[in-house]
Design an enzyme around this catalytic site. Sequence first.
Site, short mmCIF file in Angstrom:
data_model
loop_
_atom_site.label_atom_id
_atom_site.label_comp_id
_atom_site.label_asym_id
_atom_site.label_seq_id
_atom_site.Cartn_x
_atom_site.Cartn_y
_atom_site.Cartn_z
N GLU A 189 -21.37 135.41 60.03
CA GLU A 189 -20.24 134.58 59.61
C GLU A 189 -19.27 134.35 60.76
O GLU A 189 -19.12 135.21 61.62
CB GLU A 189 -19.45 135.31 58.52
CG GLU A 189 -20.18 135.46 57.23
CD GLU A 189 -19.41 136.35 56.24
OE1 GLU A 189 -19.49 136.07 55.04
OE2 GLU A 189 -18.76 137.30 56.67
N CYS A 235 -12.69 133.39 64.60
CA CYS A 235 -13.12 134.78 64.46
C CYS A 235 -14.64 134.80 64.51
O CYS A 235 -15.30 134.12 63.71
CB CYS A 235 -12.63 135.31 63.12
SG CYS A 235 -13.23 136.95 62.74
N CYS A 239 -23.74 145.82 61.13
CA CYS A 239 -23.06 146.78 62.01
C CYS A 239 -23.60 148.16 61.70
O CYS A 239 -23.83 148.49 60.54
CB CYS A 239 -21.55 146.74 61.78
SG CYS A 239 -20.65 147.88 62.87
N CYS A 295 -18.68 152.36 58.56
CA CYS A 295 -17.36 152.64 57.96
C CYS A 295 -17.44 152.34 56.46
O CYS A 295 -17.82 151.22 56.07
CB CYS A 295 -16.28 151.80 58.63
SG CYS A 295 -16.28 151.99 60.44
N CYS A 300 -15.92 149.10 54.66
CA CYS A 300 -16.21 147.79 55.26
C CYS A 300 -17.52 147.22 54.73
O CYS A 300 -18.54 147.90 54.75
CB CYS A 300 -16.25 147.93 56.77
SG CYS A 300 -16.91 146.50 57.63
N CYS A 357 -14.09 132.67 50.24
CA CYS A 357 -13.55 132.74 51.58
C CYS A 357 -12.97 134.14 51.69
O CYS A 357 -11.79 134.36 51.56
CB CYS A 357 -12.45 131.68 51.73
SG CYS A 357 -12.13 131.26 53.42
N1 SAH Z 1 -16.16 146.48 64.38
C1 SAH Z 1 -14.90 146.09 64.88
C2 SAH Z 1 -14.57 144.63 64.67
C3 SAH Z 1 -14.91 144.00 63.33
S1 SAH Z 1 -13.99 144.51 61.94
C4 SAH Z 1 -13.79 146.95 64.35
O1 SAH Z 1 -14.03 147.66 63.38
O2 SAH Z 1 -12.73 146.96 64.95
C5 SAH Z 1 -12.41 143.72 62.12
C6 SAH Z 1 -11.28 144.50 61.46
O3 SAH Z 1 -11.36 144.47 60.02
C7 SAH Z 1 -11.28 145.97 61.86
O4 SAH Z 1 -9.97 146.41 62.13
C8 SAH Z 1 -11.83 146.61 60.60
O5 SAH Z 1 -11.55 147.97 60.57
C9 SAH Z 1 -11.17 145.79 59.51
N2 SAH Z 1 -11.79 145.91 58.18
C10 SAH Z 1 -13.06 146.12 57.88
N3 SAH Z 1 -13.24 146.19 56.53
C11 SAH Z 1 -12.02 145.99 55.97
C12 SAH Z 1 -11.54 145.94 54.62
N4 SAH Z 1 -12.36 146.12 53.59
N5 SAH Z 1 -10.23 145.73 54.41
C13 SAH Z 1 -9.39 145.56 55.46
N6 SAH Z 1 -9.78 145.59 56.75
C14 SAH Z 1 -11.08 145.82 57.02
FE1 SF4 Z 2 -18.58 148.05 61.86
FE2 SF4 Z 2 -16.71 149.78 61.02
FE3 SF4 Z 2 -16.00 147.50 62.28
FE4 SF4 Z 2 -17.05 147.43 59.79
S1 SF4 Z 2 -15.09 148.34 60.40
S2 SF4 Z 2 -17.58 146.08 61.49
S3 SF4 Z 2 -18.55 149.13 59.92
S4 SF4 Z 2 -17.16 149.22 63.13
#
Ligand code: SAH
Ligand code: SF4
Length: 372
Positions: free
Chosen positions: A95, A108, A115, A119, A122, A349
């Site tokens: 995306e 973005c 990934c 986490c 996420c 979205c």
């Molecule tokens: N992997 C990288 C970049 C992609 S995620 C990272 O984790 O930094 C982009 C941002 O969205 C990160 O700060 C991530 O922690 C946050 N994020 C992921 N899932 C989320 C959620 N369910 N609610 C709010 N923020 C979230």
């Molecule tokens: Fe990957 Fe964690 Fe970033 Fe989600 S928040 S994209 S699992 S590193």
Amino acid sequence: MTRPPRHLADLGLAERRQAVAELGEREFRADQLSRHYFGRYTDSPEDMTDLPAAARSALAQQLLPRLLTQERSLACDDGATRKMLWRLFDGALVESVLMKYPDRVTMCVSSQAGCGMGCPFCATGQAGLTRNLSTAEIVAQVVAGERALRTPAAATPAPSGDRVSNVVFMGMGEPLANYRSVIAAVRRLTDPVPGGLGISQRSVTVSTIGLVPAIARLAQEGLSVTLAVSLHAPDDEARDELVPVNRHWKVAEVLSAAWDYAAATGRRVSIEYALIKDINDQPWRADLLGSLLAGHLVHVNLIPLNPTPGSKWTASLPGVQEEFVSRIAAHGVAVTVRDTRGREIDGACGQLAARATPPRTRRTAAPPSRSP
Ligand code: SAH
Ligand code: SF4
């Protein structure tokens, strides 16, 4: 695993000239092709009227293969936000989100399909890693954004102009786990035409979950991109649960790498913190975070948790969030809460748009930015 087809955007200018020569064409044709792609965002041979008709399709076929097929494209926020879903050559899906603001246009992008960092809050992490994207697959997302801005049907015109001004690596994937392709993509995005798209390095943000050795390496690249560190907790106990890689690199090591990055680049580091009810939103955690960050070249971005389907966690209550903000601000640390634009049609979205939305200041007690 088969690799994505080679594309002009995978190569530096010198390599492009060599590739063109190997195809039996004069080297300056590489610059012409590059101007079409990076300057006019086209890869259609019929647009390349400055190239001999006979050479056009062969060159385009060899050096400008279509990397992204649009699977879906959804507009929300009255057309100011557009989420695009792409199918890659091998069927993998990624995306990107294009966001128009009065003063800028932000794209973005995804750096991986899925990934591997796991986490638990996420959506991308829950699906696991499919594969790394190639440099050109990353760059092509931004080129697609440029094209979308130019499509007459693209709904609202961007008051901020018709160019992507900012790129954030906050889509799918952990950018620093795909280091080489991401760094090359940053160079392609920021090199002037015909080398690349000519976006300012300072308008590019690389977001990482905290891969310490890779942050140290990034600090030595001579790039002035913004580093965003997804901290999500100021203590190892909570962070071990929210961010599995914290078992390798603890909060103290991640922050130390962030300060080294700020020192090496002069850039203010952004600390990302998803506020999760009763998990990481306690007042004492706000105080601890504030005390760890105080005096550093830093800005905190609080993100109300966007719950994933079936999530046991939810966003913090508004009052709790407000107190969290005040406590951080009381340490003299700049803090903003992200506007959650794009959430009202979450299923369409959704998360990517919400979490990649740049901050809207609700309250700051920021010392004047020391960034140059
Ligand atoms: N992997 C990288 C970049 C992609 S995620 C990272 O984790 O930094 C982009 C941002 O969205 C990160 O700060 C991530 O922690 C946050 N994020 C992921 N899932 C989320 C959620 N369910 N609610 C709010 N923020 C979230
Ligand atoms: Fe990957 Fe964690 Fe970033 Fe989600 S928040 S994209 S699992 S590193």
